[in-house]
Design a protein around this motif. Structure first.
Motif, mmCIF file in Angstrom:
data_model
loop_
_atom_site.group_PDB
_atom_site.id
_atom_site.type_symbol
_atom_site.label_atom_id
_atom_site.label_comp_id
_atom_site.label_asym_id
_atom_site.label_seq_id
_atom_site.Cartn_x
_atom_site.Cartn_y
_atom_site.Cartn_z
ATOM 1 N N SER A 122 0.841 -1.214 0.000
ATOM 2 C CA SER A 122 0.000 0.000 0.000
ATOM 3 C C SER A 122 0.874 1.261 0.000
ATOM 4 O O SER A 122 0.522 2.273 -0.610
ATOM 5 C CB SER A 122 -0.944 0.005 1.202
ATOM 6 O OG SER A 122 -0.260 0.412 2.378
ATOM 7 N N GLN A 123 2.030 1.190 0.677
ATOM 8 C CA GLN A 123 2.934 2.340 0.703
ATOM 9 C C GLN A 123 3.575 2.531 -0.681
ATOM 10 O O GLN A 123 3.765 3.646 -1.149
ATOM 11 C CB GLN A 123 4.028 2.151 1.763
ATOM 12 C CG GLN A 123 3.500 1.865 3.163
ATOM 13 C CD GLN A 123 2.607 2.963 3.715
ATOM 14 O OE1 GLN A 123 3.039 4.092 3.902
ATOM 15 N NE2 GLN A 123 1.349 2.652 3.960
ATOM 16 N N ALA A 175 0.904 4.164 -2.863
ATOM 17 C CA ALA A 175 0.760 5.601 -2.579
ATOM 18 C C ALA A 175 1.867 6.362 -3.305
ATOM 19 O O ALA A 175 1.643 7.434 -3.876
ATOM 20 C CB ALA A 175 0.817 5.849 -1.080
ATOM 21 N N ARG A 218 9.555 18.699 -4.235
ATOM 22 C CA ARG A 218 8.600 17.950 -3.421
ATOM 23 C C ARG A 218 8.848 16.445 -3.576
ATOM 24 O O ARG A 218 8.729 15.682 -2.623
ATOM 25 C CB ARG A 218 7.197 18.307 -3.909
ATOM 26 C CG ARG A 218 6.104 17.492 -3.315
ATOM 27 C CD ARG A 218 4.774 17.909 -3.874
ATOM 28 N NE ARG A 218 4.598 19.343 -3.724
ATOM 29 C CZ ARG A 218 3.709 20.066 -4.392
ATOM 30 N NH1 ARG A 218 2.891 19.477 -5.251
ATOM 31 N NH2 ARG A 218 3.611 21.356 -4.205
ATOM 32 N N ARG A 271 9.913 13.750 -0.694
ATOM 33 C CA ARG A 271 9.205 12.489 -0.471
ATOM 34 C C ARG A 271 10.148 11.289 -0.563
ATOM 35 O O ARG A 271 10.047 10.328 0.203
ATOM 36 C CB ARG A 271 8.038 12.349 -1.474
ATOM 37 C CG ARG A 271 7.199 11.072 -1.319
ATOM 38 C CD ARG A 271 6.524 10.953 0.043
ATOM 39 N NE ARG A 271 5.657 12.058 0.358
ATOM 40 C CZ ARG A 271 4.347 12.097 0.097
ATOM 41 N NH1 ARG A 271 3.755 11.060 -0.431
ATOM 42 N NH2 ARG A 271 3.638 13.164 0.411
ATOM 43 N N TYR A 319 12.128 11.008 2.537
ATOM 44 C CA TYR A 319 11.215 10.494 3.570
ATOM 45 C C TYR A 319 11.106 8.973 3.470
ATOM 46 O O TYR A 319 11.216 8.252 4.461
ATOM 47 C CB TYR A 319 9.857 11.184 3.390
ATOM 48 C CG TYR A 319 8.693 10.597 4.158
ATOM 49 C CD1 TYR A 319 8.395 11.024 5.451
ATOM 50 C CD2 TYR A 319 7.865 9.633 3.573
ATOM 51 C CE1 TYR A 319 7.305 10.501 6.144
ATOM 52 C CE2 TYR A 319 6.775 9.096 4.258
ATOM 53 C CZ TYR A 319 6.505 9.535 5.539
ATOM 54 O OH TYR A 319 5.429 9.017 6.216
ATOM 55 N N LYS A 353 2.172 12.946 10.579
ATOM 56 C CA LYS A 353 2.980 11.735 10.806
ATOM 57 C C LYS A 353 2.301 10.496 10.226
ATOM 58 O O LYS A 353 2.962 9.556 9.804
ATOM 59 C CB LYS A 353 3.234 11.556 12.315
ATOM 60 C CG LYS A 353 4.507 12.263 12.731
ATOM 61 C CD LYS A 353 4.822 12.022 14.197
ATOM 62 C CE LYS A 353 5.776 13.119 14.662
ATOM 63 N NZ LYS A 353 5.549 13.509 16.053
ATOM 64 N N PRO A 380 1.790 11.942 5.129
ATOM 65 C CA PRO A 380 2.688 13.047 4.761
ATOM 66 C C PRO A 380 2.071 13.996 3.737
ATOM 67 O O PRO A 380 2.606 15.080 3.506
ATOM 68 C CB PRO A 380 3.911 12.332 4.179
ATOM 69 C CG PRO A 380 3.423 10.999 3.730
ATOM 70 C CD PRO A 380 2.297 10.639 4.666
ATOM 71 N N ASN A 381 0.958 13.598 3.106
ATOM 72 C CA ASN A 381 0.293 14.494 2.152
ATOM 73 C C ASN A 381 -0.564 15.543 2.857
ATOM 74 O O ASN A 381 -0.947 16.537 2.231
ATOM 75 C CB ASN A 381 -0.602 13.701 1.194
ATOM 76 C CG ASN A 381 0.188 12.802 0.265
ATOM 77 O OD1 ASN A 381 1.392 13.000 0.065
ATOM 78 N ND2 ASN A 381 -0.468 11.807 -0.296
ATOM 79 N N TYR A 436 -2.473 5.515 3.189
ATOM 80 C CA TYR A 436 -2.990 6.766 2.638
ATOM 81 C C TYR A 436 -3.005 6.723 1.118
ATOM 82 O O TYR A 436 -2.532 5.767 0.517
ATOM 83 C CB TYR A 436 -2.206 7.975 3.173
ATOM 84 C CG TYR A 436 -0.729 7.954 2.842
ATOM 85 C CD1 TYR A 436 0.176 7.286 3.652
ATOM 86 C CD2 TYR A 436 -0.255 8.611 1.717
ATOM 87 C CE1 TYR A 436 1.527 7.261 3.339
ATOM 88 C CE2 TYR A 436 1.092 8.599 1.406
ATOM 89 C CZ TYR A 436 1.983 7.921 2.213
ATOM 90 O OH TYR A 436 3.306 7.897 1.899
ATOM 91 N N PRO A 447 1.221 20.236 2.139
ATOM 92 C CA PRO A 447 2.343 19.618 1.423
ATOM 93 C C PRO A 447 2.107 19.438 -0.079
ATOM 94 O O PRO A 447 3.043 19.467 -0.853
ATOM 95 C CB PRO A 447 2.491 18.246 2.102
ATOM 96 C CG PRO A 447 1.795 18.369 3.412
ATOM 97 C CD PRO A 447 0.703 19.378 3.207
#
Lengths: 268, 268
Positions: free
Chosen positions: A92-93, A96, A168, A172, A175, B47, B50-51, B65, B139
């Motif tokens: 899922s990450q 995204a 941006r 990300r 991150y 947290k 992040p969006n 997300y 963001p």
């Protein structure tokens, strides 16, 4: 089994899929289209791909389009060497991130590509009438084609917006590299998440815009070097797939447009 | 098992996920945020997401997300009642459509939502300084917030661009309805592809812009009526999730902004 990829040598979206095919060591037939002949806007091609863009994957005669959907499809269908996490949360990450790429950097890379990358040269030679005709034929790119002048290209504002979207993207990426521990975006395994963004950042470097990240985003810099030197990346980025190779008369390659980046950074 | 959804009552992206949860008959906890309090921009929420946007799904404490990634995740994890095709080819066509939605209508619905939907009223009352401060905290939405005037809203050009993206969406929907035989976008089964676009078209109707499709895209019109009347849709669109219900003082609801649509159609 037949697997054909309709693609352009230099298209960032085609490169995503070529990277994955090379990583998975799948045999495929290269159906390379010539963008200057507008083969991607011909009736036969629009039947395969209603977006009128490359790439399209033809698997046993069935057309799969949208590069990110192709990445997922190849993971579903060719399970030797996996490049998508099996853990649903991590998956899922990854998704995204794939959406982030489709919404932000993938469209944003077009602006500097057109402006600095030699494509305006083609439009300058074209009559306004012919140019308008071409615009109308593009199912998804009318607004984009309306946003620049065929002779002078994009406004500085538009170019700087693209740079800001790349910043941006780098934020990300840093991150994700931190969140999942690196060295790849989703952690220890190289995935379609890395392949999805590699062609766009490679393109920015090829356009000479690498100062956008070189001194400020160390994680991105190291990730890029590592990704570019994978054996499969060398295969996918064959000679001629970078704009600096296609347009040797232009001032391209690392650092070539540092002055534009400097101006942007000062303007922030 | 704990399943919490951070969402806004009226957000189209939240509604996508609420539709799916209702269709799958999954029990979940409603963590409704108040957008006017900017809870989605608070440190604790950033947290998780992040969006800095809704929705975020918290499944056993893990945050998922991006609404489309949540749709895929819920299909991966909750396999009772499936809303994603098992056939890989059809699944690839669904994903191409999901990407189309994320790139085109999902961002495009924000322009008329802000302009006609009562949100400008909030900004008009805000000082320019406070407004600038809010912008910086978002963001992913800085360019969007820069593209309108907090007192007068969007330019006619921007509104018409949004309409034109919706027309492109209707053309694609009619294509899918024909390609896969209907009555749903991917054929006989209702899928997350239908849920992904339903809140945006419902929103356009709620803003009174339904003349964009009513007389010209019959397939879309019937699809919308059929989708809105599903029992799960009635649950997800609870009272208060439409702007016309939140802002009864505004001129909203079917046909309310027909004159704007008429002007657009004449200008084409």
């Amino acid at each position: 089994m037949s697997l054909e990829l309709y693609n352009f040598s230099q298209s960032t979206c085609s490169l995503k899929v070529r990277l994955q095919l090379a990583e998975k060591e799948i045999t495929w037939t290269d159906k390379r289209l010539i963008s200057s002949d507008n083969e991607h806007l011909s009736d036969w091609y629009l039947k395969l791909n209603p977006n009128g863009v490359v790439p399209t994957l033809l698997h046993n005669g069935k057309p799969i389009y949208e590069s990110t959907a192709i990445l997922e499809y190849l993971e579903d269908e060719f399970r030797q060497k996996k490049f998508r996490p099996t853990d649903p949360f991590l998956c899922s990450q990854l998704r995204a991130w794939l959406i982030f790429v489709d919404v932000w950097p993938a469209p944003a890379v077009r602006t500097p590509s057109f402006h600095f990358g030699g494509l305006l040269e083609k439009f300058k030679k074209m009559s306004q009438e012919k140019f308008e005709e071409l615009k109308e034929k593009r199912p998804l790119k009318k607004e984009f084609y309306n946003s620049f002048d065929k002779n002078s290209g994009f406004s500085e504002k538009d170019i700087f917006t693209s740079f800001s979207i790349f910043e941006r993207t780098f934020i990300r990426m840093e991150y994700l590299l931190k969140e999942f521990g690196g060295p790849w975006l989703m952690g220890k395994d190289y995935t379609i998440g890395d392949m999805a963004i590699l062609p766009s950042i490679d393109r920015m470097e090829d356009l000479g815009l690498d100062d956008l990240w070189n001194k400020r985003f160390e994680g991105v810099k190291h990730w890029l070097e590592k990704a570019q030197t994978r054996p499969a990346s060398k295969i996918a980025f064959y000679r001629g797939s970078r704009l600096s190779e296609q347009f040797p008369e232009l001032n391209l390659g690392r650092g070539a447009n540092s002055s534009v980046v400097e101006k942007y950074l000062k303007s922030k």
